[in-house]
Design a protein around this motif. Structure first.
Motif, PDB file in Angstrom:
ATOM      1  N   GLN A 709     -18.255  85.737  13.788  1.00 46.25           N
ATOM      2  CA  GLN A 709     -17.528  86.648  12.903  1.00 46.25           C
ATOM      3  C   GLN A 709     -18.052  86.528  11.476  1.00 46.25           C
ATOM      4  OE1 GLN A 709     -14.957  88.567  14.698  1.00 46.25           O
ATOM      5  NE2 GLN A 709     -16.320  87.522  16.123  1.00 46.25           N
ATOM      6  N   THR A 710     -18.173  87.645  10.799  1.00 41.04           N
ATOM      7  CA  THR A 710     -18.420  87.668   9.362  1.00 41.04           C
ATOM      8  C   THR A 710     -17.106  88.021   8.681  1.00 41.04           C
ATOM      9  OG1 THR A 710     -20.707  88.375   9.673  1.00 41.04           O
ATOM     10  CG2 THR A 710     -19.734  88.731   7.496  1.00 41.04           C
ATOM     11  N   ALA A 711     -16.717  87.216   7.678  1.00 38.41           N
ATOM     12  CA  ALA A 711     -15.426  87.410   7.010  1.00 38.41           C
ATOM     13  C   ALA A 711     -14.312  87.534   8.042  1.00 38.41           C
ATOM     14  CB  ALA A 711     -15.466  88.632   6.094  1.00 38.41           C
ATOM     15  N   GLY A 712     -14.351  86.629   9.036  1.00 31.96           N
ATOM     16  CA  GLY A 712     -13.338  86.639  10.085  1.00 31.96           C
ATOM     17  C   GLY A 712     -12.003  86.122   9.583  1.00 31.96           C
ATOM     18  N   GLY A 713     -11.060  86.029  10.501  1.00 29.19           N
ATOM     19  CA  GLY A 713      -9.712  85.619  10.131  1.00 29.19           C
ATOM     20  C   GLY A 713      -9.564  84.112  10.068  1.00 29.19           C
ATOM     21  N   LEU A 714      -8.337  83.673   9.851  1.00 30.20           N
ATOM     22  CA  LEU A 714      -8.002  82.253   9.815  1.00 30.20           C
ATOM     23  C   LEU A 714      -7.406  81.841  11.155  1.00 30.20           C
ATOM     24  CD1 LEU A 714      -6.355  81.955   6.283  1.00 30.20           C
ATOM     25  CD2 LEU A 714      -8.707  81.397   6.922  1.00 30.20           C
ATOM     26  N   LEU A 715      -7.730  80.620  11.574  1.00 29.25           N
ATOM     27  CA  LEU A 715      -7.147  80.015  12.772  1.00 29.25           C
ATOM     28  C   LEU A 715      -6.319  78.826  12.305  1.00 29.25           C
ATOM     29  CD1 LEU A 715      -6.943  79.758  15.877  1.00 29.25           C
ATOM     30  CD2 LEU A 715      -9.001  78.331  15.781  1.00 29.25           C
ATOM     31  N   ALA A 716      -5.044  78.813  12.670  1.00 28.44           N
ATOM     32  CA  ALA A 716      -4.136  77.772  12.170  1.00 28.44           C
ATOM     33  C   ALA A 716      -3.305  77.201  13.297  1.00 28.44           C
ATOM     34  CB  ALA A 716      -3.213  78.348  11.098  1.00 28.44           C
ATOM     35  N   SER A 717      -2.927  75.958  13.118  1.00 28.75           N
ATOM     36  CA  SER A 717      -1.994  75.292  14.012  1.00 28.75           C
ATOM     37  C   SER A 717      -0.680  75.123  13.254  1.00 28.75           C
ATOM     38  CB  SER A 717      -2.557  73.933  14.428  1.00 28.75           C
ATOM     39  OG  SER A 717      -1.636  73.220  15.213  1.00 28.75           O
ATOM     40  N   VAL A 718       0.410  75.701  13.785  1.00 25.09           N
ATOM     41  CA  VAL A 718       1.694  75.667  13.079  1.00 25.09           C
ATOM     42  C   VAL A 718       2.791  75.175  14.017  1.00 25.09           C
ATOM     43  CG1 VAL A 718       1.013  77.577  11.569  1.00 25.09           C
ATOM     44  CG2 VAL A 718       2.290  78.053  13.641  1.00 25.09           C
ATOM     45  N   PRO A 719       3.848  74.585  13.473  1.00 22.42           N
ATOM     46  CA  PRO A 719       4.966  74.157  14.313  1.00 22.42           C
ATOM     47  C   PRO A 719       5.566  75.343  15.059  1.00 22.42           C
ATOM     48  CG  PRO A 719       5.128  73.201  12.115  1.00 22.42           C
ATOM     49  CD  PRO A 719       4.043  74.222  12.056  1.00 22.42           C
ATOM     50  N   GLU A 720       5.971  75.115  16.295  1.00 27.57           N
ATOM     51  CA  GLU A 720       6.511  76.199  17.115  1.00 27.57           C
ATOM     52  C   GLU A 720       7.739  76.828  16.472  1.00 27.57           C
ATOM     53  OE1 GLU A 720       7.805  77.034  21.769  1.00 27.57           O
ATOM     54  OE2 GLU A 720       7.041  75.068  21.154  1.00 27.57           O
ATOM     55  N   ALA A 721       8.525  76.046  15.779  1.00 25.18           N
ATOM     56  CA  ALA A 721       9.764  76.558  15.186  1.00 25.18           C
ATOM     57  C   ALA A 721       9.517  77.595  14.097  1.00 25.18           C
ATOM     58  CB  ALA A 721      10.569  75.393  14.617  1.00 25.18           C
ATOM     59  N   SER A 722       8.364  77.537  13.438  1.00 21.59           N
ATOM     60  CA  SER A 722       8.111  78.472  12.334  1.00 21.59           C
ATOM     61  C   SER A 722       7.122  79.575  12.701  1.00 21.59           C
ATOM     62  CB  SER A 722       7.576  77.702  11.119  1.00 21.59           C
ATOM     63  OG  SER A 722       6.366  77.045  11.440  1.00 21.59           O
TER      64      SER A 722
END
Length: 759
Positions: A709-722
């Motif tokens: 990807q060029t200027a692709g998105g963000l990949l994040a790990s977040v708590p399930e509750a939020s």
């Protein structure tokens, strides 16, 4: 790679028939040293001859439209998606809507006409042109008629050839409603002759076709006003309607009045027999042109026949050769589509009607469009090889007409720098910048930044080869691509240094491109509270942009790439497929709308998304770029996972779900046809880290896991509750494709498991 330097800018405003054919001819016979640019607000331009068939349902949208993106790729031309708003003929600049000005050395205009809003209350009606705006209204109306079992009365105002064809096409598309009496279609004409401008025999045949289709003709019926309830005539008569479609005589684009060009009484550009306007370096063709020797009808056939003359005369002007005169025919074959695969053909006063006429018309139209469907990206030919860059084609020959000398011998090392004058003039137009941190910037030997007390300096570099041909858009994408590394760390951008390698060109062209690059870079930096503090420019065989970006952050503010924990959900903010779509462009297979969607995706900044993810408690964050989703996910799951205790360090994996995984328009088709990036085979080595590849083997998602990807998105790990609230905030902020795509799990034998969607 660049075969020969550019020294002249040929710019075409509008993607009308004459320009589309001119570009096609240019693809077959390019002129070395001439850079071609097309400016159009649409990536697909309609072929007018097939529009009634589109409305009737005989053709698809793609079958009736010329893909300008593919056409420009075949020519090697730049494509600027914008609308012209003015021309400064002295400065040789074109003002654009939402885009910095574009310079030109030779210019042609083929924008067509615009809807005329002369009738009071015309805002209550739907203009048939441009078709890109009309067609969605038409589709919505057809759906409404299918769903609502009530009476509908529709009217087409204007009974020229176009109005008659539109009314008959609608009648065929709504034939069930017409036959049942639930739908009525009215054709309203101020003239008693329908269709207007046609000979008696053709009018009689057309009248028979209109009656056969059940269309109610009101002629003469002079419309005085349009309102919510329908039409009112000049005599006070009314016609109650549910929808009104305008197919009346079109008007000239309003912006032409400020160009200083000679115009006719209706505001169209006056041209002579060579299609040249009152300015020797500006031509015009198609409906926007007013042919001075004699008045021509606004018909697509003239634009088509003008194309070879326009093509020759543009080349001849650049080469200093004689121009050809366009001699329009007094009469031509006219084919009037009659809805249900019938047509009326007329010429020299004679006319015939029936299905065989439609088959003839369809054959002509399909032949016309087939030429554009067969185009592929420009490849090196004998004429465009570097060895054919001969002295007789050099710009010295056109100095008297505003050309510029170009020295064939180019220096390396520091001698390859862009000239100081061109650089200073380009910098002069850079938008204003302010920074409390930058003490010394552009103009000195080096930039000096004051790091705020207690802050950490976060730094990253990125470089891109030219991805899109618009320098301004390319500069914005390159800037956002570089800034994404700061956003992924949750750092605040502060400054950037630019490394620009400009393609070999005459100084004037380099200056024009640099001005666009600087404007695009500074625009995106300003949007994010950052400044351009300096950089370096040089010449090379291809256009490249690199940026070193600096940001500040508190230690507790930073979010690392690694730090995920079991049970957290994985969120992706942008769809996948940039690499595949642009690979398809290289094969000549990408649709213009795919490329436009990919470009819009790249221009969506990751800055706001990073802040939303941080507030949601993201424990790990990265941007999805060259390694693809799978490669960057494996980085997040790596064994040196910082911030977690030892028992989790070697036990982390992830489960990915195919159903919510967002893909760009066209990306699935690209994957299914193996139109994949050249980096894909390297990224595909990461497939070895997947437990159960067979689960997704038949899905396009499998290939796109490794799509760069060029200027692709963000990949994040977040708590399930939020997670759900985070997705809602992302969508509200403009990340319409943001999705929960998986879950962090304890590792099996391999880190990544493909699973059914079961959130």
């Amino acid at each position: 790679m660049q075969d020969s330097p550019n020294y002249q800018d040929l710019v075409l405003i509008g993607g009308g028939h004459a320009h589309a054919l001119t570009l096609m001819m240019w693809a077959m016979k390019p002129l070395p040293g001439v850079r071609v640019t097309l400016i159009s607000p649409q990536v697909q331009t309609p072929y007018s001859g097939m529009l009634p068939g589109l409305i009737a349902g005989h053709y698809s949208y793609d079958e009736t439209h010329i893909d300008l993106t593919r056409l420009c790729a075949a020519v090697g031309a730049r494509f600027i998606v914008s609308s012209a708003t003015g021309i400064d003929s002295e400065a040789r600049q074109i003002a654009l809507d939402g885009h910095p000005p574009i310079g030109f050395d030779l210019l042609s205009i083929d924008t067509g006409a615009t809807p005329a809003h002369q009738l009071p209350g015309s805002e209550h009606a739907i203009p048939v042109k441009p078709i890109s705006r009309f067609y969605p209204h038409w589709q919505a109306l057809r759906q409404q008629i299918r769903e609502e079992h009530r009476a509908f009365d529709l009217a087409v105002v204007g009974a020229g050839a176009g109005g008659c064809e539109i009314a008959m096409a609608m009648a065929h598309a709504l034939q069930d409603g017409l036959h049942s009496g639930r739908v009525n279609i009215h054709l309203v004409s101020r003239s008693k002759n329908v269709p207007e401008g046609y000979p008696l025999m053709a009018r009689k045949l057309a009248a028979r076709e209109l009656r056969r289709l059940g269309i109610r003709v009101h002629a003469p019926w002079d419309v005085a006003a349009i309102n919510d309830d329908g039409l009112t005539s000049s005599s006070g008569a009314t016609l109650a309607l549910d929808a009104v479609f305008l197919c009346t005589q079109a008007a000239a684009p309003a912006w032409l009045s400020g160009t200083g060009l000679a115009l006719d009484e209706a505001g169209f550009v006056r041209v002579d027999e060579t299609l040249r306007s009152s300015h020797e370096r500006i031509f015009a063709a198609g409906d926007v042109a007013a042919f001075s020797p004699r008045t021509l009808p606004k018909a697509g056939v003239y634009a088509v026949r003008q194309a070879p003359f326009l093509f020759h005369n543009l080349r001849a002007t650049l080469l200093g050769k004689p121009l050809k005169k366009f001699r329009p025919q007094r009469d031509f074959l006219s084919m009037l589509a009659c809805g249900d695969k019938r047509a009326v053909a007329t010429r020299n006063g004679f006319a015939l009607a029936g299905p065989h006429m439609w088959r003839w018309k369809n054959h002509i139209d399909q032949q016309f469009m087939q030429r554009f469907r067969e185009l592929r990206p420009m490849v090196e030919s004998e004429e465009t090889k570097p060895g054919l860059w001969r002295r007789e084609n050099a710009p010295e020959r056109v100095d008297s007409r505003g050309g510029e000398s170009f020295h064939g011998m180019r220096c390396n090392g520091c001698g390859a720098k862009v000239g100081a004058d061109a650089l200073q003039r380009a910098l002069a137009g850079v938008p204003a910048q302010e920074s409390e941190h930058l003490l010394t910037g552009i103009g000195d030997d080096a930039a000096v930044l004051q790091v705020p007390p207690g802050k950490l300096l976060v730094q990253s570099s990125d470089q891109l080869r030219q991805l899109v041909r618009d320098p301004w858009i390319f500069a914005r994408i390159a800037t956002l691509h570089a800034l994404s590394d700061l956003f992924a760390m949750h750092a605040t951008p502060a400054s950037a240094q630019l490394l620009a390698t400009m393609p070999l060109a005459a100084g004037r062209l380099t200056e024009r491109d640099l001005a666009l690059v600087m404007d695009g870079v500074v625009m995106e930096l300003n949007r994010h509270g950052s400044v351009l503090s300096g950089g370096h420019t040089s010449e090379g065989t291809e256009f490249q942009l690199g940026l070193t970006v600096n940001g500040f952050a508190d230690a507790e503010q930073l979010v690392a790439k690694r730090g995920v924990a079991p049970g957290e959900l994985l969120i992706l903010t942008k769809p996948l497929g940039v690499g595949a779509v642009f690979a398809a462009e290289g094969f000549g297979e990408a649709k213009g709308r795919w490329l436009q969607a990919a470009q819009d995706n790249m221009l969506l900044s990751n800055g706001p998304a990073a802040e939303i993810l941080f507030r949601a408690g993201s424990s790990a964050l990265t941007d999805v770029t060259g390694f693809g989703l799978l490669g960057h996910l494996l980085e997040m799951l790596a064994e040196n996972n910082a911030g977690r205790d030892a028992q989790h360090t070697r036990a982390l994996g992830a489960e990915l779900w195919s159903e919510p995984l967002p893909l760009l328009p066209g990306a699935a088709s690209c994957a299914e046809n193996s139109w994949l990036s050249s980096l894909h085979p390297h990224n595909a080595l990461a497939y070895e880290q997947v437990n159960n590849a067979a689960r997704w083997a038949a899905l396009p998602h499998w290939a796109l896991l490794a799509d760069p990807q060029t200027a692709g998105g963000l990949l994040a790990s977040v708590p399930e509750a939020s997670a759900d609230q985070c997705i809602a905030e992302l969508k509200s902020a403009g990340y319409s494709h943001a999705a929960i795509i998986g879950k962090v799990m304890l590792k099996r034998e391999k880190p990544v498991t493909l699973a059914d969607y079961r959130l």
